[in-house]
Design an enzyme around this catalytic site. Structure first.
Site, PDB file in Angstrom:
ATOM      1  N   ALA A   1       0.860  -1.184   0.000  1.00 13.37           N
ATOM      2  CA  ALA A   1       0.000   0.000   0.000  1.00 13.37           C
ATOM      3  C   ALA A   1       0.893   1.229   0.000  1.00 13.37           C
ATOM      4  CB  ALA A   1      -0.879  -0.016   1.238  1.00 13.37           C
TER       5      ALA A   1
ATOM      6  N   GLY B   1       0.457  -4.999   0.861  1.00  7.49           N
ATOM      7  CA  GLY B   1      -0.744  -5.048   0.013  1.00  7.49           C
ATOM      8  C   GLY B   1      -0.463  -5.704  -1.337  1.00  7.49           C
TER       9      GLY B   1
ATOM     10  N   GLU C   1      -0.785  -9.280  -0.713  1.00  5.20           N
ATOM     11  CA  GLU C   1      -2.217  -9.536  -0.498  1.00  5.20           C
ATOM     12  C   GLU C   1      -2.984  -9.523  -1.822  1.00  5.20           C
ATOM     13  OE1 GLU C   1      -2.333  -6.392   2.466  1.00  5.20           O
ATOM     14  OE2 GLU C   1      -3.028  -7.841   3.946  1.00  5.20           O
TER      15      GLU C   1
ATOM     16  N   GLU D   1       4.449  -5.279   7.155  1.00  4.69           N
ATOM     17  CA  GLU D   1       3.700  -4.264   7.908  1.00  4.69           C
ATOM     18  C   GLU D   1       4.176  -4.134   9.342  1.00  4.69           C
ATOM     19  OE1 GLU D   1       2.328  -6.515   5.883  1.00  4.69           O
ATOM     20  OE2 GLU D   1       0.717  -5.620   4.691  1.00  4.69           O
TER      21      GLU D   1
END
Ligand code: CO8
Length: 257
Positions: free
Chosen positions: A65, A108, A111, A131
């Protein structure tokens, strides 16, 4: 439609989407995710598309992200902006999505790859959930899909240490389907897409649905669900074509009917 952060094209029955924010290693900001979901939904609605290939290009899949976008956010802002609504739409795509992963698939990005149905990885691919080093945890499925894919022990290590795993390890633990040289990744992912695209589309979609159902149901309910979908396919012309072709010793020609 003009996109800023992705590129969309097609090759026969395969829809291709490339993440495109090269300066920030395809960091997934809200604009990119929104465009990605719109493009996926457009391919999902297009009856001439039978499988979707998602790539980050030949350098990186996605480094997570967009940290710049999140850095000063408050809990309330994140919650009220409901940014995961787009991620939720992503998992409703009915056609199979094959991810072609070169380089980093982190946070992300990992993911997103795991939200696809299959992953073809380059030898230099690195999958990780870093993260924890930012003082947060994965938020788009990292603790859930990763654990289901690789088991508790490996998932705990990846999530708690933040250390990425190599493509070979990812293959060994069942996170990816195959590992190929960097220059062949897209070709191999495309071959996989083409193989799937040659099958009966209704059977492909219901097969995907049924496999995914196994992740959130009991075995008894899952078996019942599978049986209903099995019965349903006998209402398609492609089922008749597939079985007639076998009996007549010829290749089936599936028409998506
Ligand atoms: N966000 C924003 N910018 C990034 C990101 C990122 N995730 N990753 C890299 N960039 C930028 C860098 O800031 C740099 O920009 P600039 O040239 O302007 O300085 C450029 O991309 C190139 O990066 P590096 O110079 O760092 O490249 P290196 O090859 O040295 O390192 C790494 C590559 C190891 C991938 C490194 O960039 C890195 O560690 N990136 C961050 C990885 C990370 O922590 N990802 C997790 C983010 S959090 C997350 O994904 C939570 C998901 C929650 C769900 C989604 C909700 C929307």
């Amino acid at each position: 439609m003009e996109y800023q952060s992705i590129q969309m094209s097609r090759e026969g029955a395969i829809g291709r989407i490339q993440l495109y924010r090269p300066k920030v290693l395809n960091a997934l900001n809200t604009g990119l995710i929104s465009e990605l979901v719109q493009a996926l939904e457009a391919f999902d609605r297009d009856s001439t598309i039978r499988c979707i290939l998602l790539t980050g290009g030949n350098r990186v899949f996605a480094a997570g992200a967009d940290i710049g976008e999140m850095a000063t956010a408050t809990s309330a802002e994140l919650m009220l902006s409901n940014q995961f609504a787009d991620w939720d739409r992503l998992r409703r795509i009915k056609k199979p999505i094959v991810a072609a992963v070169v380089g980093y698939a982190l946070g992300g990005g990992c993911e997103l790859a795991m939200a696809c149905d299959m992953i073809v990885a380059a030898e230099n691919a690195r999958f990780g959930q870093p993260e924890i080093d930012l003082g947060i945890i994965p938020g788009a499925g990292g603790t859930q899909r990763l654990t289901r894919a690789v088991g508790k022990a490996r998932a705990m290590e990846i999530v708690l240490t933040g250390s990425p795993i190599t493509a070979q390890e990812a293959l060994h633990v069942g996170l990816v389907n195959r590992v190929v040289p960097v220059e062949n990744v897209e070709l191999e992912a495309m071959k996989l897409c083409q193989q799937i695209a040659s099958k009966a589309p209704a059977a492909v979609q219901l097969a995907k649905e049924s496999v995914l159902k196994s992740f959130d149901t009991t075995i008894a309910d899952g078996l019942d669900y599978e049986q209903k979908l099995f019965y349903l396919l006998f209402s398609t012309e492609d089922q008749k074509e597939g079985m007639n072709a076998f009996v007549e010793k010829r290749k089936p020609h599936f028409q998506g009917k």
